[in-house]
Design an enzyme around this catalytic site. Structure first.
Site, mmCIF file in Angstrom:
data_model
loop_
_atom_site.group_PDB
_atom_site.id
_atom_site.type_symbol
_atom_site.label_atom_id
_atom_site.label_comp_id
_atom_site.label_asym_id
_atom_site.label_seq_id
_atom_site.Cartn_x
_atom_site.Cartn_y
_atom_site.Cartn_z
ATOM 1 N N PRO A 10 6.487 15.236 6.461
ATOM 2 C CG PRO A 10 5.460 13.804 7.970
ATOM 3 C CD PRO A 10 5.312 15.158 7.352
ATOM 4 C CG ASN A 11 9.065 10.106 6.196
ATOM 5 O OD1 ASN A 11 10.151 9.967 6.764
ATOM 6 N ND2 ASN A 11 7.919 9.831 6.777
ATOM 7 N NE ARG A 18 8.345 8.177 1.720
ATOM 8 C CZ ARG A 18 7.263 8.865 2.038
ATOM 9 N NH1 ARG A 18 7.158 10.128 1.680
ATOM 10 N NH2 ARG A 18 6.284 8.298 2.714
ATOM 11 C CE1 TYR A 23 4.344 8.549 -1.843
ATOM 12 C CE2 TYR A 23 6.095 7.180 -0.908
ATOM 13 C CZ TYR A 23 4.801 7.683 -0.854
ATOM 14 O OH TYR A 23 3.960 7.324 0.168
ATOM 15 C CG ASN A 74 2.542 15.699 -0.070
ATOM 16 O OD1 ASN A 74 1.950 15.096 0.829
ATOM 17 N ND2 ASN A 74 3.192 15.079 -1.036
ATOM 18 C CB ALA A 77 2.215 9.750 7.269
ATOM 19 C CD GLU A 98 -5.535 16.320 1.160
ATOM 20 O OE1 GLU A 98 -6.676 16.812 1.344
ATOM 21 O OE2 GLU A 98 -5.256 15.138 1.407
ATOM 22 C CG HIS A 100 -1.711 13.359 -1.205
ATOM 23 N ND1 HIS A 100 -1.051 13.346 0.000
ATOM 24 C CD2 HIS A 100 -2.936 13.870 -0.957
ATOM 25 C CE1 HIS A 100 -1.849 13.826 0.936
ATOM 26 N NE2 HIS A 100 -3.006 14.155 0.385
ATOM 27 N NE ARG A 107 0.511 4.285 -1.667
ATOM 28 C CZ ARG A 107 1.458 4.965 -1.010
ATOM 29 N NH1 ARG A 107 1.423 6.296 -0.986
ATOM 30 N NH2 ARG A 107 2.426 4.330 -0.392
HETATM 31 C C1 DQA Z 1 1.921 11.123 0.231
HETATM 32 C C2 DQA Z 1 0.961 9.995 0.587
HETATM 33 C C3 DQA Z 1 0.991 9.703 2.074
HETATM 34 O O1 DQA Z 1 0.114 8.619 2.379
HETATM 35 C C4 DQA Z 1 2.388 9.321 2.515
HETATM 36 O O2 DQA Z 1 2.417 9.120 3.914
HETATM 37 C C5 DQA Z 1 3.409 10.300 2.086
HETATM 38 C C6 DQA Z 1 3.331 10.852 0.743
HETATM 39 C C7 DQA Z 1 2.005 11.351 -1.300
HETATM 40 O O3 DQA Z 1 2.510 12.394 -1.693
HETATM 41 O O4 DQA Z 1 1.600 10.494 -2.080
HETATM 42 O O5 DQA Z 1 4.352 10.607 2.809
HETATM 43 O O6 DQA Z 1 1.437 12.322 0.827
#
Ligand code: DQA
Length: 148
Positions: A10-11, A18, A23, A74, A77, A98, A100, A107
C-alpha cells in the site's frame, strides 16, 4: 530462466510525490525500470505487482507458487502488523526478501517491528531504491545456491 516477482504494498504507487524527504523522488515505474535493468544483468525474468489491498497481495503470493522462483517484497505498512501476509509467505514456501526504502529501524517505534521478517530470507532497508536491487541480488544468489 529464473522468474522473480517484485511486489509492492500500500501507498507505494504514490512514490515520487509521497513524502519525498523519506522515500525519495523516484516513481515506482522508475524504480521498476531500475530493477528490470538489474534483472537483465543477472539474466533473470522479473514480474511486477503493486496493490493497496492485503487480500490482493495474498492472492498474488499464492499465484507465485505457480509462476515465480522467489519474491522481492516491500509490504509497506503491512510489514508491521499483517500476520495474514506473514502466513501467506510461509505457506508458499518461496524464498522472499523483504525490502524497504527507508531505514525502518530508525523511525517511529512501530516501524521497527516487522512481523514478516522471521519468515523472510533477508531484510534490506534504508538504501532507497537500491534496497530493491540489493534484494534482487540477494534473492538470485540464494536461488542459484551461490550463498551456500
Ligand atoms: C516502507 C516503510 C513502511 O514503514 C511504510 O509504511 C511504507 C514504506 C519503506 O519502503 O520504507 O509504506 O515499507
Amino acid at each position: 530462466m529464473l522468474r522473480i516477482l517484485v511486489m509492492n504494498g500500500p501507498n507505494l504507487n504514490l512514490l515520487g510525490t509521497r513524502e519525498p524527504e523519506v522515500y525519495g523522488t523516484q516513481t515506482l515505474a522508475e524504480i521498476e525500470a531500475m530493477i528490470a535493468g538489474r534483472a537483465a544483468d543477472l539474466g533473470v525474468d522479473v514480474m511486477f505487482f503493486q496493490s493497496n489491498h492485503e487480500g490482493a497481495l495474498i492472492d498474488r503470493l499464492h499465484d507465485a507458487m505457480g509462476d515465480a522462483d522467489g519474491v522481492v517484497f516491500n509490504p509497506g505498512a503491512y510489514t508491521h502488523y499483517s500476520y495474514a501476509l506473514r502466513d501467506a509467505i510461509s505457506s508458499t514456501g518461496l524464498p522472499v526478501v523483504e525490502v524497504h526504502l527507508s531505514d525502518i529501524s530508525s523511525r517511529e517505534e512501530f516501524r521497527a517491528v516487522s512481523v514478516i521478517a522471521p519468515v523472510c530470507l533477508a531484510q534490506i532497508a534504508g538504501l532507497g531504491a537500491e534496497s530493491y536491487t540489493k534484494g534482487l541480488d540477494t534473492l538470485v544468489a540464494h536461488v542459484r545456491g551461490e550463498d551456500r
